[in-house]
Motif scaffolding. Structure first.
Motif, PDB file in Angstrom:
ATOM      1  N   HIS A 101       0.800  -1.228   0.000  1.00 26.25           N
ATOM      2  CA  HIS A 101       0.000   0.000   0.000  1.00 26.25           C
ATOM      3  C   HIS A 101       0.831   1.276   0.000  1.00 26.25           C
ATOM      4  CE1 HIS A 101      -3.738  -2.094   0.316  1.00 26.25           C
ATOM      5  NE2 HIS A 101      -3.520  -2.569   1.525  1.00 26.25           N
ATOM      6  N   LEU A 102       2.159   1.153  -0.013  1.00 26.01           N
ATOM      7  CA  LEU A 102       2.989   2.355   0.032  1.00 26.01           C
ATOM      8  C   LEU A 102       2.672   3.316  -1.112  1.00 26.01           C
ATOM      9  CD1 LEU A 102       6.588   1.183   1.051  1.00 26.01           C
ATOM     10  CD2 LEU A 102       5.150   2.847   2.239  1.00 26.01           C
ATOM     11  N   GLU A 103       2.564   2.779  -2.327  1.00 22.59           N
ATOM     12  CA  GLU A 103       2.349   3.622  -3.504  1.00 22.59           C
ATOM     13  C   GLU A 103       0.995   4.322  -3.487  1.00 22.59           C
ATOM     14  OE1 GLU A 103       4.447   4.360  -5.871  1.00 22.59           O
ATOM     15  OE2 GLU A 103       6.081   3.057  -5.219  1.00 22.59           O
ATOM     16  N   GLY A 104       0.009   3.707  -2.825  1.00 26.35           N
ATOM     17  CA  GLY A 104      -1.326   4.302  -2.826  1.00 26.35           C
ATOM     18  C   GLY A 104      -1.689   5.036  -1.557  1.00 26.35           C
ATOM     19  N   PHE A 105      -0.798   4.984  -0.547  1.00 26.54           N
ATOM     20  CA  PHE A 105      -1.160   5.580   0.742  1.00 26.54           C
ATOM     21  C   PHE A 105      -0.065   6.510   1.267  1.00 26.54           C
ATOM     22  CE2 PHE A 105      -2.130   4.901   5.464  1.00 26.54           C
ATOM     23  CZ  PHE A 105      -3.220   5.772   5.458  1.00 26.54           C
ATOM     24  N   VAL A 106       0.977   5.967   1.822  1.00 24.16           N
ATOM     25  CA  VAL A 106       1.979   6.799   2.492  1.00 24.16           C
ATOM     26  C   VAL A 106       2.755   7.689   1.523  1.00 24.16           C
ATOM     27  CG1 VAL A 106       4.186   6.717   3.728  1.00 24.16           C
ATOM     28  CG2 VAL A 106       2.225   5.452   4.601  1.00 24.16           C
ATOM     29  N   LEU A 107       3.203   7.146   0.404  1.00 21.87           N
ATOM     30  CA  LEU A 107       4.011   7.962  -0.512  1.00 21.87           C
ATOM     31  C   LEU A 107       3.246   9.174  -1.057  1.00 21.87           C
ATOM     32  CD1 LEU A 107       6.143   5.295  -2.419  1.00 21.87           C
ATOM     33  CD2 LEU A 107       6.774   6.729  -0.461  1.00 21.87           C
ATOM     34  N   PRO A 108       1.981   9.032  -1.467  1.00 27.25           N
ATOM     35  CA  PRO A 108       1.241  10.233  -1.892  1.00 27.25           C
ATOM     36  C   PRO A 108       1.067  11.252  -0.761  1.00 27.25           C
ATOM     37  CG  PRO A 108       0.147   8.261  -2.695  1.00 27.25           C
ATOM     38  CD  PRO A 108       1.210   7.799  -1.742  1.00 27.25           C
ATOM     39  N   LEU A 109       0.974  10.768   0.481  1.00 25.06           N
ATOM     40  CA  LEU A 109       0.833  11.686   1.605  1.00 25.06           C
ATOM     41  C   LEU A 109       2.129  12.437   1.871  1.00 25.06           C
ATOM     42  CD1 LEU A 109      -1.291   9.470   4.037  1.00 25.06           C
ATOM     43  CD2 LEU A 109      -2.078  11.282   2.495  1.00 25.06           C
ATOM     44  N   ILE A 110       3.254  11.754   1.730  1.00 32.27           N
ATOM     45  CA  ILE A 110       4.545  12.431   1.869  1.00 32.27           C
ATOM     46  C   ILE A 110       4.708  13.469   0.758  1.00 32.27           C
ATOM     47  CG2 ILE A 110       7.054  12.135   1.797  1.00 32.27           C
ATOM     48  CD1 ILE A 110       6.662   9.365   3.045  1.00 32.27           C
ATOM     49  N   GLU A 111       4.317  13.100  -0.455  1.00 31.21           N
ATOM     50  CA  GLU A 111       4.404  14.032  -1.583  1.00 31.21           C
ATOM     51  C   GLU A 111       3.546  15.276  -1.331  1.00 31.21           C
ATOM     52  OE1 GLU A 111       3.197  11.660  -4.879  1.00 31.21           O
ATOM     53  OE2 GLU A 111       5.037  10.448  -4.876  1.00 31.21           O
ATOM     54  N   GLU A 112       2.356  15.076  -0.757  1.00 36.81           N
ATOM     55  CA  GLU A 112       1.486  16.220  -0.455  1.00 36.81           C
ATOM     56  C   GLU A 112       2.115  17.118   0.606  1.00 36.81           C
ATOM     57  OE1 GLU A 112      -1.763  18.849  -0.519  1.00 36.81           O
ATOM     58  OE2 GLU A 112      -1.022  17.363  -1.954  1.00 36.81           O
ATOM     59  N   THR A 113       2.746  16.509   1.601  1.00 28.70           N
ATOM     60  CA  THR A 113       3.450  17.312   2.608  1.00 28.70           C
ATOM     61  C   THR A 113       4.591  18.095   1.972  1.00 28.70           C
ATOM     62  OG1 THR A 113       2.917  16.069   4.626  1.00 28.70           O
ATOM     63  CG2 THR A 113       5.090  17.096   4.540  1.00 28.70           C
ATOM     64  N   GLU A 114       5.336  17.454   1.080  1.00 30.88           N
ATOM     65  CA  GLU A 114       6.443  18.152   0.410  1.00 30.88           C
ATOM     66  C   GLU A 114       5.932  19.352  -0.388  1.00 30.88           C
ATOM     67  OE1 GLU A 114       9.366  14.225  -0.076  1.00 30.88           O
ATOM     68  OE2 GLU A 114       8.005  14.814  -1.711  1.00 30.88           O
ATOM     69  N   ARG A 115       4.794  19.195  -1.055  1.00 34.36           N
ATOM     70  CA  ARG A 115       4.210  20.310  -1.810  1.00 34.36           C
ATOM     71  C   ARG A 115       3.796  21.437  -0.869  1.00 34.36           C
ATOM     72  NH1 ARG A 115       2.142  16.119  -5.229  1.00 34.36           N
ATOM     73  NH2 ARG A 115       0.322  15.839  -3.887  1.00 34.36           N
ATOM     74  N   ARG A 116       3.176  21.064   0.244  1.00 36.23           N
ATOM     75  CA  ARG A 116       2.693  22.080   1.178  1.00 36.23           C
ATOM     76  C   ARG A 116       3.851  22.808   1.850  1.00 36.23           C
ATOM     77  NH1 ARG A 116      -2.911  19.963   4.077  1.00 36.23           N
ATOM     78  NH2 ARG A 116      -3.905  19.192   2.167  1.00 36.23           N
ATOM     79  N   ARG A 117       4.891  22.080   2.224  1.00 39.27           N
ATOM     80  CA  ARG A 117       6.043  22.725   2.853  1.00 39.27           C
ATOM     81  C   ARG A 117       6.709  23.710   1.893  1.00 39.27           C
ATOM     82  NH1 ARG A 117       8.203  20.350   7.536  1.00 39.27           N
ATOM     83  NH2 ARG A 117      10.319  20.941   6.943  1.00 39.27           N
TER      84      ARG A 117
END
Length: 342
Positions: A101-117
């Motif tokens: 589930h990494l590709e569909g769960f945690v990794l997109p969430l990390i990417e969203e945090t990177e965009r927001r930061r």
């Protein structure tokens, strides 16, 4: 700052470890269950953790979307807005994310945090959990290290697991694994700490016989001593150091067992089954007592005052909040909130 930043969250965790209490981490699946946690924490004057699993996140996104990452982001944004009106502090976590589930769960969430930061906005989540327990220890550590490298750059704490938590959660059934895998070894704890501690902040869900769900007394054999032995091994290998430990599968555990784990460095305990039951029990009670009002029986029109979802959802929220308060007292964190100005 009710949804805390990384600096405040680290301060919370260090204080819990020093003073031997733990933060309850409540899995939620809706705005109603999130509200129940906030209410319970406020009542207990305790800081705490709201978290969401892969299945919970998909459910929260709705039948028309069914997207784990989108559901998790929606939950985080809702909690961040509502928590600002409370005088306690909350951290946001994701729960068990297995490799598939990494590709569909945690990794997109990390990417969203990177965009927001990059835009000067706060992280979506304070911490993510990668559950690589189905992998070999070397592979688990390798994957966890790679993930922590990325998380640390965005001030995200990574929670990892060694050994296997028994039972079933979100369709992931580990009931067929050998009993020896339910118990983490001191060597495993040392290997994880040596690999992860130099990279960034991490939490370790070391297993000691814990099982998801609630079972009759005698069916689950907990061995908290394993945590003590593991911490001693870490201190021997890396003098002055120890791990931040997480207690998974805590529902139904005795108070004595819970308190023993706090003495060994547990600073977070996941709670899901007990709060699920508290929420649903109140709804069931309402339905049984108002059977002829919630259904259009024998051509009648029912009673809008009782089939309106709001009355029974309020009862469910309060019932779950009451269980949250109890958890805060069990984990010795009631009355310890750093307050809104933390």
């Amino acid at each position: 700052m009710p949804v805390v930043d990384n600096k405040t969250y680290c301060r919370m965790l260090d204080r819990a470890k020093k003073e031997r209490f733990a933060f309850p981490a409540f899995n939620v699946t809706s705005t109603e269950t999130a509200n129940a946690v906030l209410l319970g924490l406020k009542t207990a004057k305790a800081d705490g953790i709201i978290q969401i699993s892969t299945g919970g996140a998909e459910f929260l996104s709705g039948l028309g979307i069914k997207d784990m990452a989108k559901g998790a982001i929606a939950l985080a944004d809702y909690v961040r807005y509502m928590a600002d009106f409370y005088d306690i502090n909350v951290a946001l976590h994701t729960d068990h994310c297995h490799p598939k589930h990494l590709e569909g769960f945690v990794l997109p969430l990390i990417e969203e945090t990177e965009r927001r930061r990059a835009a000067g906005r706060p992280n979506v989540f304070n911490a993510h959990m990668f559950d690589g327990s189905e992998l070999s220890i070397p592979e688990n550590i390798k994957r966890s290290s790679e993930l922590l490298e990325r998380c640390a750059k965005s001030e995200i704490i990574l929670e990892v697991e060694t050994g296997v938590v028994g039972g079933e959660e979100d369709g992931h059934d580990t009931s067929g694994v050998g009993k020896e895998k339910l118990y983490t070894t001191p060597e495993d704890m040392v290997d994880v700490h040596k690999a992860l501690a130099p990279i960034g902040r991490y939490m370790l869900a070391a297993t000691f016989g814990n099982v998801h769900g609630v079972y009759k007394p005698g069916n689950v054999v907990l061995k908290p001593q394993i945590l003590k032995e593991g911490q001693e091994a870490i201190a021997q290998a890396k003098p002055g150091e120890s791990a931040l430990l997480v207690f998974h599968g805590g529902s139904g555990s005795s108070l004595e067992e819970i308190h023993e784990t706090l003495d060994y460095g547990v600073i977070k305990m996941n709670i899901d089954t007990d709060t699920q039951y508290a929420f649903t029990r109140a709804i069931a009670d309402h339905m049984f007592k108002n059977y002829d009002g919630v259904l259009k029986v024998d051509g009648e029109v029912g009673n809008k005052k009782v089939f309106d979802p709001r009355p029974y959802m309020k009862k469910a929220e309060q019932s779950m909040a009451d269980r949250v308060v109890r958890a805060c007292h069990d984990l010795r964190c009631a009355g310890t909130s750093l307050g809104k100005e933390a």
